[in-house]
Design a protein around this motif. Structure first.
Motif, PDB file in Angstrom:
ATOM      1  N   LEU A 184       0.824  -1.217   0.000  1.00  0.00           N
ATOM      2  CA  LEU A 184       0.000   0.000   0.000  1.00  0.00           C
ATOM      3  C   LEU A 184       0.850   1.257   0.000  1.00  0.00           C
ATOM      4  O   LEU A 184       0.320   2.367   0.062  1.00  0.00           O
ATOM      5  CB  LEU A 184      -0.932  -0.001   1.220  1.00  0.00           C
ATOM      6  CG  LEU A 184      -1.883  -1.198   1.329  1.00  0.00           C
ATOM      7  CD1 LEU A 184      -2.726  -1.087   2.602  1.00  0.00           C
ATOM      8  CD2 LEU A 184      -2.783  -1.305   0.106  1.00  0.00           C
ATOM      9  N   HIS A 185       2.182   1.080  -0.024  1.00  0.00           N
ATOM     10  CA  HIS A 185       3.126   2.199  -0.084  1.00  0.00           C
ATOM     11  C   HIS A 185       2.985   3.148   1.114  1.00  0.00           C
ATOM     12  O   HIS A 185       3.184   4.353   0.981  1.00  0.00           O
ATOM     13  CB  HIS A 185       2.950   2.978  -1.390  1.00  0.00           C
ATOM     14  CG  HIS A 185       3.008   2.113  -2.611  1.00  0.00           C
ATOM     15  ND1 HIS A 185       4.161   1.465  -3.003  1.00  0.00           N
ATOM     16  CD2 HIS A 185       2.040   1.759  -3.500  1.00  0.00           C
ATOM     17  CE1 HIS A 185       3.910   0.746  -4.100  1.00  0.00           C
ATOM     18  NE2 HIS A 185       2.636   0.920  -4.422  1.00  0.00           N
ATOM     19  N   GLU A 186       2.636   2.595   2.277  1.00  0.00           N
ATOM     20  CA  GLU A 186       2.591   3.400   3.497  1.00  0.00           C
ATOM     21  C   GLU A 186       4.003   3.512   4.074  1.00  0.00           C
ATOM     22  O   GLU A 186       4.841   2.627   3.890  1.00  0.00           O
ATOM     23  CB  GLU A 186       1.645   2.787   4.522  1.00  0.00           C
ATOM     24  CG  GLU A 186       0.180   2.807   4.103  1.00  0.00           C
ATOM     25  CD  GLU A 186      -0.738   2.313   5.204  1.00  0.00           C
ATOM     26  OE1 GLU A 186      -0.229   2.013   6.312  1.00  0.00           O
ATOM     27  OE2 GLU A 186      -1.956   2.235   4.962  1.00  0.00           O
ATOM     28  N   VAL A 187       4.243   4.604   4.796  1.00  0.00           N
ATOM     29  CA  VAL A 187       5.555   4.824   5.408  1.00  0.00           C
ATOM     30  C   VAL A 187       5.679   3.981   6.668  1.00  0.00           C
ATOM     31  O   VAL A 187       4.779   3.975   7.514  1.00  0.00           O
ATOM     32  CB  VAL A 187       5.750   6.312   5.754  1.00  0.00           C
ATOM     33  CG1 VAL A 187       7.099   6.525   6.429  1.00  0.00           C
ATOM     34  CG2 VAL A 187       5.638   7.163   4.492  1.00  0.00           C
ATOM     35  N   LEU A 188       6.775   3.255   6.770  1.00  0.00           N
ATOM     36  CA  LEU A 188       6.997   2.431   7.962  1.00  0.00           C
ATOM     37  C   LEU A 188       7.208   3.312   9.186  1.00  0.00           C
ATOM     38  O   LEU A 188       7.905   4.333   9.108  1.00  0.00           O
ATOM     39  CB  LEU A 188       8.227   1.547   7.779  1.00  0.00           C
ATOM     40  CG  LEU A 188       8.051   0.280   6.935  1.00  0.00           C
ATOM     41  CD1 LEU A 188       9.413  -0.370   6.705  1.00  0.00           C
ATOM     42  CD2 LEU A 188       7.118  -0.693   7.627  1.00  0.00           C
ATOM     43  N   PRO A 189       6.630   2.933  10.347  1.00  0.00           N
ATOM     44  CA  PRO A 189       6.907   3.671  11.583  1.00  0.00           C
ATOM     45  C   PRO A 189       8.396   3.665  11.892  1.00  0.00           C
ATOM     46  O   PRO A 189       9.096   2.676  11.635  1.00  0.00           O
ATOM     47  CB  PRO A 189       6.113   2.884  12.641  1.00  0.00           C
ATOM     48  CG  PRO A 189       5.066   2.149  11.869  1.00  0.00           C
ATOM     49  CD  PRO A 189       5.687   1.827  10.539  1.00  0.00           C
ATOM     50  N   GLY A 190       8.889   4.755  12.445  1.00  0.00           N
ATOM     51  CA  GLY A 190      10.318   4.887  12.695  1.00  0.00           C
ATOM     52  C   GLY A 190      10.883   3.831  13.627  1.00  0.00           C
ATOM     53  O   GLY A 190      12.021   3.408  13.485  1.00  0.00           O
ATOM     54  N   GLY A 191      10.092   3.394  14.601  1.00  0.00           N
ATOM     55  CA  GLY A 191      10.609   2.447  15.587  1.00  0.00           C
ATOM     56  C   GLY A 191      10.286   1.009  15.297  1.00  0.00           C
ATOM     57  O   GLY A 191      10.346   0.168  16.203  1.00  0.00           O
ATOM     58  N   ILE A 192       9.973   0.682  14.034  1.00  0.00           N
ATOM     59  CA  ILE A 192       9.482  -0.668  13.756  1.00  0.00           C
ATOM     60  C   ILE A 192      10.541  -1.743  13.996  1.00  0.00           C
ATOM     61  O   ILE A 192      10.243  -2.808  14.543  1.00  0.00           O
ATOM     62  CB  ILE A 192       8.916  -0.767  12.326  1.00  0.00           C
ATOM     63  CG1 ILE A 192       8.238  -2.122  12.137  1.00  0.00           C
ATOM     64  CG2 ILE A 192      10.001  -0.551  11.281  1.00  0.00           C
ATOM     65  CD1 ILE A 192       7.389  -2.216  10.922  1.00  0.00           C
ATOM     66  N   TYR A 193      11.784  -1.475  13.628  1.00  0.00           N
ATOM     67  CA  TYR A 193      12.806  -2.520  13.767  1.00  0.00           C
ATOM     68  C   TYR A 193      13.191  -2.734  15.229  1.00  0.00           C
ATOM     69  O   TYR A 193      13.347  -3.869  15.687  1.00  0.00           O
ATOM     70  CB  TYR A 193      14.025  -2.171  12.913  1.00  0.00           C
ATOM     71  CG  TYR A 193      13.691  -2.100  11.444  1.00  0.00           C
ATOM     72  CD1 TYR A 193      13.330  -3.246  10.751  1.00  0.00           C
ATOM     73  CD2 TYR A 193      13.712  -0.885  10.759  1.00  0.00           C
ATOM     74  CE1 TYR A 193      13.001  -3.187   9.398  1.00  0.00           C
ATOM     75  CE2 TYR A 193      13.392  -0.818   9.400  1.00  0.00           C
ATOM     76  CZ  TYR A 193      13.028  -1.965   8.737  1.00  0.00           C
ATOM     77  OH  TYR A 193      12.686  -1.902   7.406  1.00  0.00           O
ATOM     78  N   GLY A 194      13.330  -1.623  15.966  1.00  0.00           N
ATOM     79  CA  GLY A 194      13.583  -1.762  17.400  1.00  0.00           C
ATOM     80  C   GLY A 194      12.407  -2.408  18.105  1.00  0.00           C
ATOM     81  O   GLY A 194      12.572  -3.233  19.015  1.00  0.00           O
ATOM     82  N   GLY A 195      11.189  -2.032  17.689  1.00  0.00           N
ATOM     83  CA  GLY A 195       9.993  -2.624  18.282  1.00  0.00           C
ATOM     84  C   GLY A 195       9.895  -4.109  17.997  1.00  0.00           C
ATOM     85  O   GLY A 195       9.539  -4.903  18.881  1.00  0.00           O
ATOM     86  N   LEU A 196      10.205  -4.498  16.761  1.00  0.00           N
ATOM     87  CA  LEU A 196      10.188  -5.917  16.406  1.00  0.00           C
ATOM     88  C   LEU A 196      11.190  -6.693  17.246  1.00  0.00           C
ATOM     89  O   LEU A 196      10.888  -7.781  17.748  1.00  0.00           O
ATOM     90  CB  LEU A 196      10.515  -6.075  14.919  1.00  0.00           C
ATOM     91  CG  LEU A 196      10.658  -7.504  14.390  1.00  0.00           C
ATOM     92  CD1 LEU A 196       9.383  -8.287  14.623  1.00  0.00           C
ATOM     93  CD2 LEU A 196      11.010  -7.483  12.895  1.00  0.00           C
ATOM     94  N   ALA A 197      12.388  -6.136  17.442  1.00  0.00           N
ATOM     95  CA  ALA A 197      13.408  -6.799  18.258  1.00  0.00           C
ATOM     96  C   ALA A 197      12.939  -6.962  19.701  1.00  0.00           C
ATOM     97  O   ALA A 197      13.152  -8.006  20.327  1.00  0.00           O
ATOM     98  CB  ALA A 197      14.710  -6.000  18.210  1.00  0.00           C
ATOM     99  N   ALA A 198      12.267  -5.922  20.242  1.00  0.00           N
ATOM    100  CA  ALA A 198      11.783  -5.982  21.624  1.00  0.00           C
ATOM    101  C   ALA A 198      10.682  -7.031  21.776  1.00  0.00           C
ATOM    102  O   ALA A 198      10.637  -7.775  22.766  1.00  0.00           O
ATOM    103  CB  ALA A 198      11.277  -4.608  22.060  1.00  0.00           C
ATOM    104  N   ILE A 199       9.769  -7.101  20.799  1.00  0.00           N
ATOM    105  CA  ILE A 199       8.701  -8.103  20.854  1.00  0.00           C
ATOM    106  C   ILE A 199       9.291  -9.510  20.821  1.00  0.00           C
ATOM    107  O   ILE A 199       8.895 -10.395  21.596  1.00  0.00           O
ATOM    108  CB  ILE A 199       7.708  -7.904  19.690  1.00  0.00           C
ATOM    109  CG1 ILE A 199       6.919  -6.601  19.876  1.00  0.00           C
ATOM    110  CG2 ILE A 199       6.737  -9.087  19.598  1.00  0.00           C
ATOM    111  CD1 ILE A 199       6.049  -6.239  18.691  1.00  0.00           C
ATOM    112  N   LEU A 200      10.255  -9.748  19.931  1.00  0.00           N
ATOM    113  CA  LEU A 200      10.897 -11.064  19.848  1.00  0.00           C
ATOM    114  C   LEU A 200      11.651 -11.399  21.134  1.00  0.00           C
ATOM    115  O   LEU A 200      11.618 -12.543  21.601  1.00  0.00           O
ATOM    116  CB  LEU A 200      11.849 -11.093  18.650  1.00  0.00           C
ATOM    117  CG  LEU A 200      11.191 -11.116  17.268  1.00  0.00           C
ATOM    118  CD1 LEU A 200      12.246 -10.951  16.183  1.00  0.00           C
ATOM    119  CD2 LEU A 200      10.420 -12.414  17.058  1.00  0.00           C
TER     120      LEU A 200
END
Length: 302
Positions: free
Chosen positions: A260-276
């Protein structure tokens, strides 16, 4: 096999929010129609192999199995109503984040039932929720009354998702995936059909593109996503399964960015790491607790 099922489940449910939002944006499909058809079609698909290969499975079911399957189906129906309606009022990111917090509600229900939370569970939940906040940036409500109502509906959807997962965990103790999902999805579809009749929402007569959206949601989110997690809940605790579902939040954001060409949230990679990291802490902690004598039953089990 567990990792593959978890990955398939995450990919499936991650597609749910973007697909539902896109289908509703077309203007011809109603919210309850999406909830009805994804469950009605999935119930038929899951029931057919059981009915053909081993129909006795349905005849052998007792009151307990039907009760827990029905509870799960009713909770799932109202979960879908809350979640799909929330997508019409607030952002996909906010609705997905709030509805995926079911692991927190499972922990709350366990506390209410008098169960002490192990330290690893508290730490793991804290890490995962910090990851959710990193992704969403606390961007909830959107500054409007409609968006705030959408957030409230998403929270309600998360509570109902927790009840659905916990009831499914009870049912799956003695039921196969196909038998349980056929009954659960069937009950869910029946409840949604009643709600549609009461509210006057139509369940048919849509444009072809609307049916394409419904079919895509059914295959990706229901048959792949929900069914994968319903299989896992027989071997993993409801808490662990619900924490895996937290990965839907970054998953939905990534899919929305790609398609959908939406802009990724800035903290997505750090957030993904924290969830994992939080998920790993809870899983390792529960494995350790199984090897040690304990006076309290495992979280999410009777």
């Amino acid at each position: 096999m567990t990792l593959l099922l978890a990955a398939a489940g995450v990919l499936g449910v991650s597609a749910s929010g973007p697909l539902i939002a896109a289908t509703l944006a077309g203007g011809s499909v109603t919210a309850l129609a999406i909830a009805f058809w994804r469950n009605a079609l999935a119930a038929v698909v899951m029931a057919a192999p059981v009915a053909v290969r081993e129909p006795a499975q349905f005849r052998r079911l007792g009151r307990r199995e039907f009760m827990w399957s029905a509870i799960a189906g009713v909770a799932l129906a109202f979960h879908f109503v809350c979640f799909i309606l929330s997508l019409t009022l607030t952002s996909v990111a906010a609705a997905t984040a709030l509805v995926c917090l079911q692991s927190g509600w499972i922990a709350v229900f366990s506390l209410v039932r008098g169960r002490k939370l192990p330290a690893t569970v508290v730490v793991g939940l804290g890490l995962s929720f910090a990851g959710v906040l990193a992704i969403t940036g606390l961007d909830l409500g959107g500054g409007s009354r409609d968006a705030a109502l959408g957030d409230v509906l998403a929270v309600g959807g998360g509570i109902l998702a927790a009840l659905y997962t916990m009831a499914g965990g009870q049912a799956r103790r003695t039921m196969s995936t196909g038998t349980y999902t056929a009954i659960c999805y069937g009950v869910c579809a029946a409840v949604v059909a009643i709600l549609a009749a009461v509210t006057g929402q139509r369940l048919a007569g849509f444009e072809p593109i609307g049916w394409v959206g419904i079919l895509a949601i059914t295959v990706a989110a229901q048959l792949i996503g929900h069914t994968a997690f319903n299989h896992l809940v027989a071997t993993l605790s409801p808490l662990v399964v619900s924490m895996i579902i937290l990965l839907e939040i970054p998953g939905a954001a990534i899919l929305a960015a790609v398609f959908l060409h939406e802009v990724l949230p800035g903290g997505i990679y750090g957030g993904l790491a924290a969830i994992l990291a939080g998920l790993a802490v809870v899983v390792l902690g529960q494995r350790r607790s199984r090897r040690e004598p304990r006076s309290q039953p495992e979280l999410g089990a009777d």
